[in-house]
Structure formats: C-alpha cells, structure tokens
Design a protein around this motif. Structure first.
Motif, PDB file in Angstrom:
ATOM      1  N   HIS A 251      35.949  42.896  36.278  1.00 29.95           N
ATOM      2  CA  HIS A 251      34.650  43.451  36.655  1.00 29.95           C
ATOM      3  C   HIS A 251      33.909  42.549  37.628  1.00 29.95           C
ATOM      4  O   HIS A 251      33.100  43.036  38.430  1.00 29.95           O
ATOM      5  N   ALA A 252      34.166  41.246  37.597  1.00 31.73           N
ATOM      6  CA  ALA A 252      33.589  40.340  38.590  1.00 31.73           C
ATOM      7  C   ALA A 252      34.194  40.608  39.964  1.00 31.73           C
ATOM      8  O   ALA A 252      33.484  40.648  40.983  1.00 31.73           O
ATOM      9  N   ARG A 253      35.500  40.801  40.017  1.00 30.56           N
ATOM     10  CA  ARG A 253      36.165  41.079  41.305  1.00 30.56           C
ATOM     11  C   ARG A 253      35.685  42.402  41.890  1.00 30.56           C
ATOM     12  O   ARG A 253      35.442  42.517  43.098  1.00 30.56           O
TER      13      ARG A 253
ATOM     14  N   TRP B 280      28.251  35.250  38.146  1.00 35.41           N
ATOM     15  CA  TRP B 280      27.431  35.546  36.953  1.00 35.41           C
ATOM     16  C   TRP B 280      28.175  36.476  35.998  1.00 35.41           C
ATOM     17  O   TRP B 280      28.188  36.245  34.784  1.00 35.41           O
ATOM     18  N   ILE B 281      28.801  37.501  36.526  1.00 36.04           N
ATOM     19  CA  ILE B 281      29.579  38.417  35.674  1.00 36.04           C
ATOM     20  C   ILE B 281      30.733  37.666  35.017  1.00 36.04           C
ATOM     21  O   ILE B 281      30.999  37.825  33.818  1.00 36.04           O
ATOM     22  N   ALA B 282      31.413  36.828  35.776  1.00 34.23           N
ATOM     23  CA  ALA B 282      32.542  36.073  35.227  1.00 34.23           C
ATOM     24  C   ALA B 282      32.094  35.119  34.126  1.00 34.23           C
ATOM     25  O   ALA B 282      32.887  34.737  33.259  1.00 34.23           O
ATOM     26  N   ASN B 283      30.811  34.739  34.131  1.00 29.98           N
ATOM     27  CA  ASN B 283      30.282  33.804  33.145  1.00 29.98           C
ATOM     28  C   ASN B 283      29.996  34.457  31.794  1.00 29.98           C
ATOM     29  O   ASN B 283      29.782  33.764  30.800  1.00 29.98           O
ATOM     30  N   GLN B 284      30.022  35.801  31.732  1.00 32.67           N
ATOM     31  CA  GLN B 284      29.747  36.500  30.474  1.00 32.67           C
ATOM     32  C   GLN B 284      30.954  36.374  29.538  1.00 32.67           C
ATOM     33  O   GLN B 284      32.099  36.345  29.976  1.00 32.67           O
ATOM     34  N   ARG B 285      30.670  36.330  28.238  1.00 35.06           N
ATOM     35  CA  ARG B 285      31.720  36.029  27.266  1.00 35.06           C
ATOM     36  C   ARG B 285      32.750  37.139  27.085  1.00 35.06           C
ATOM     37  O   ARG B 285      33.941  36.884  26.967  1.00 35.06           O
TER      38      ARG B 285
ATOM     39  N   SER C 234      29.293  46.155  31.265  1.00 34.52           N
ATOM     40  CA  SER C 234      27.950  46.705  31.103  1.00 34.52           C
ATOM     41  C   SER C 234      26.970  46.104  32.105  1.00 34.52           C
ATOM     42  O   SER C 234      26.194  46.822  32.752  1.00 34.52           O
ATOM     43  N   TYR C 235      27.009  44.775  32.264  1.00 35.88           N
ATOM     44  CA  TYR C 235      26.095  44.120  33.197  1.00 35.88           C
ATOM     45  C   TYR C 235      26.427  44.462  34.651  1.00 35.88           C
ATOM     46  O   TYR C 235      25.516  44.607  35.478  1.00 35.88           O
ATOM     47  N   ALA C 236      27.697  44.571  34.974  1.00 39.58           N
ATOM     48  CA  ALA C 236      28.064  44.933  36.342  1.00 39.58           C
ATOM     49  C   ALA C 236      27.550  46.330  36.678  1.00 39.58           C
ATOM     50  O   ALA C 236      27.046  46.576  37.790  1.00 39.58           O
ATOM     51  N   ARG C 237      27.643  47.244  35.726  1.00 36.98           N
ATOM     52  CA  ARG C 237      27.130  48.602  35.941  1.00 36.98           C
ATOM     53  C   ARG C 237      25.608  48.588  36.112  1.00 36.98           C
ATOM     54  O   ARG C 237      25.069  49.223  37.013  1.00 36.98           O
ATOM     55  N   GLY C 238      24.906  47.846  35.248  1.00 35.73           N
ATOM     56  CA  GLY C 238      23.456  47.774  35.363  1.00 35.73           C
ATOM     57  C   GLY C 238      23.004  47.099  36.643  1.00 35.73           C
ATOM     58  O   GLY C 238      21.995  47.502  37.257  1.00 35.73           O
TER      59      GLY C 238
END
Length: 373
Positions: free
Chosen positions: A39-41, A64-69, A76-80
């Motif tokens: 999802h980061a890519r 930032w996305i890659a930093n999520q656990r 979810s965060y990438a979509r938001g």
C-alpha cells in the motif's frame, strides 16, 4: 544489461589491495523504497503521477504508510489520505502546507460531498461523484489518516510541526454499534455447509470451507489469516497450531480445532509451502476475494450478506453464550488486550430477544391483569 565494473589490477608482488569502502557501498547500494509494503508503493505511484518524483510528498506519504504496524492500517490510511489529498488539490493547496482553517473545511467537505461511484455502462474505471456523502466511519478514517500523517511529519521533521487536525472535531462513532446483523450458530452451520457442498466452482469448495472454519474457530482477523503461510502450521504441546501475526504486529500460536485442521489438510492436499490460502496460480489470496466469497455464499444460503470482519464478532458472541463461558479465556482467544474490546465484539448484548424490557412488560401485564379495580 549493465556491464559489471572491472576490478583494478592487483599491486605488484601479489599483495591484495585494501578494499575501497566507498566503492564497495556504491556497488551494493539499493533503493530503500524497494522494501516498502504494497500500500505504500501504490500510494507513492499515485502521488508521483500527480506531483512528480522531485516533490517530497510522494516519498513522505509512502514512508508514513510503511511505518504503520499492520497491513489493515496501511490500507485504511492510504485510502483516507487519497481523499484528503484530492480535497487539498481541488482547493488549490499543497497537502504539506494545509493549516487549521482548511483542515476544518475538510471536515465539512466530507459531510456534504457526494462520493465517487462507477458509471453504469461507462468505460472501465470511469467514475462520477453521484454517490451518497461519506459515512461517519469513512469521515473518521479520512480525518484520522490526515492527522496521523501530520503527526508523522512532526516526528521526522527537524523543526516542530503543528498538526492542523489536532483541533478538528471527529464524527462520534459508537464502537458497540454494527449495521450488519450477526449470524446465529445455526446460520453459521448453514453457511459452512453451503461452502463445502454448494460453492458454484467445485474446485474452490475445499478452500472456501477451510477458510471459513479457520476464521471462525480460531477467532482470526482476515489479514492475519491471509498473511499466514503453510510453513506456519505446526504442533505445540499436543495441539495443532498456526502461527499468525495478530493486531499490533506480535506473533502468536493459535490452536486449531480438529474440524478446522481436517478441513485445512484436505484443502492443502499435501502442500508444504507457500501462502496458506492462495489463488489457483499460487499467489496470495486477497481480502476483496474473501468479501466476494462470503457474499456469494450468503446469497446461496439465503443469508444476509456480510464481510470477513463480522466473522470474529460472531465467534466471540457464540463463545460468550456457551454455558460456563469464561470471558477472560475468550478475551485471550480473541487476542484483545482489554476486556472492553471483547465486549464490543459481543453481539449478544444487542440481540432484541435479550432486552430487559420484555421482563418488565410481562410483569406489568401480570399486574394489570390482576388489578382488582
């Protein structure tokens, strides 16, 4: 093909020249972005197409996305964040430069703006803003994603950064409410029989049956199950177990009941490696495929359609309804750190036939019947 560098000749006398550390690093250097999760890519590629590679936003957002656990939080965060970035761009602002007034406008924008929907009969991927406004959950996700992004920037920046979303009001979400009704144990048995015997594609019946049993009897999140591999199966203290990554990133051995283990071995057919639940080509089965599976099976069984996240709620509800149920054991089985989280999954407290109002009404009716006046 790149020509490999030519080694320098050895010095006279056969002695080896000292290794040049800088030159060695140059030959093995790799782009750290190669390690980013899916999802980061995807977010990076989306933003690069809009801002170009020289803009810092794509790299910062993807990092930032890659930093999520968890993969679930990353998705979810990438979509938001995409919703937030689109809003900022439409209002002529760079996402990195958003201040509180515009952040609060984003909150109001989410309450009224139509959502994107596919154009019926249109070209593939053609979308139009004619859908209903964002739901409370979608608005909360978009605001949380944007706030998390600025919180990350504050951590990685050399100078303190004020989070413009700190003072933005969030939608009130009742964690105990779910719009999707849960299944009874009898309905769950019906769904399992449908997966085992009536799946429209006969070749997929064993996989569907084993997947549902594993989700239900092991009380698993769908992302935990889909990231499991055959190599994660084993035995521990006389139990068949599966090693899964639970919410928060920790690994845990979960006991697999005999019925689920038998279905799993029947599905695997002797396979000893690869994704536990895979596609016909051996690739990783994804969550949208499980959503389609559950909805298709529910339709065949005459049940209310639902997604994989509701399975865990049903499992907890049914376990708590058992005679002599131990809430503390069920909490550990569900991988919850807090007992209140377990109760949020407990749909039994929401069942209409459990309402104390029935007992009160019966008492009142009895009193009125025997009222001498």
């Amino acid at each position: 093909m790149t020509t490999p560098p030519v080694s320098a000749p050895a010095p006279a006398g056969g002695a080896l020249a000292p290794r040049d550390a800088r030159g060695t690093l140059a030959t093995v250097r790799r782009d750290p972005r190669d390690q980013w999760p899916e999802h980061a890519r995807k977010l990076y590629d989306h933003l690069v197409a809009l801002y170009g590679e020289d803009d810092p936003l794509p790299t910062l957002a993807a990092a930032w996305i890659a930093n999520q656990r968890s993969a679930n939080t990353q998705r979810s965060y990438a979509r938001g964040f995409r919703v937030f970035e689109e809003f900022a761009r439409e209002h002529g602002a760079l996402p990195l430069k958003v201040t509180f007034p515009l952040a609060d406008t984003f909150r109001m924008y989410l309450e009224t703006t139509p959502t994107w929907v596919r154009v019926k009969g249109g070209a593939r991927g053609e979308m139009i803003r004619t859908g209903p406004p964002y739901s409370d959950a979608s608005r909360a996700n978009a605001l949380s994603a944007a706030s998390s992004f600025f919180g990350y920037l504050d951590v990685v920046s050399d100078t303190p950064l004020k989070n413009p979303f700190d003072a933005v009001r969030r939608p009130v979400i009742d964690p105990d409410y779910s719009p999707t009704p849960g299944y009874t144990e009898q309905e769950w048995a019906k769904l399992l029989v449908t997966a085992r015997d009536r799946h429209r594609i006969r070749a997929y019946r064993k996989r569907a049956y084993a997947l549902l049993l594993m989700l239900y009897t092991c009380c698993l999140r769908i992302d935990s199950l889909l990231t499991a591999r055959v190599e994660h199966l084993g035995d521990d203290q006389g139990h068949h177990v599966i090693k899964v990554k639970v919410k928060g990133g920790a690994w845990k051995n979960k006991p697999v009941p005999p019925i689920a283990w038998a279905a799993l071995q029947d599905y695997l057919g002797g396979r000893t490696d690869g994704w536990l639940f895979c596609t016909a080509s051996g690739g990783q089965l994804d969550e949208p495929a499980v959503w389609r599976l559950l909805n298709s099976l529910a339709k065949l069984a005459g049940l209310t359609p639902r997604g994989p996240h509701g399975v865990k709620g049903d499992a907890i509800t049914h376990a708590l309804a058992k005679k002599d149920a131990r809430p503390d054991k069920i909490q550990r089985w569900a991988d919850h750190n807090d007992s209140r989280t377990t109760q949020r999954y407990n749909r039994r407290k929401e069942l209409l036939d459990d309402s104390p109002g029935y007992a009160l009404g019966a008492d009142v009716a009895g009193a009125l019947t025997h009222d001498p006046s």
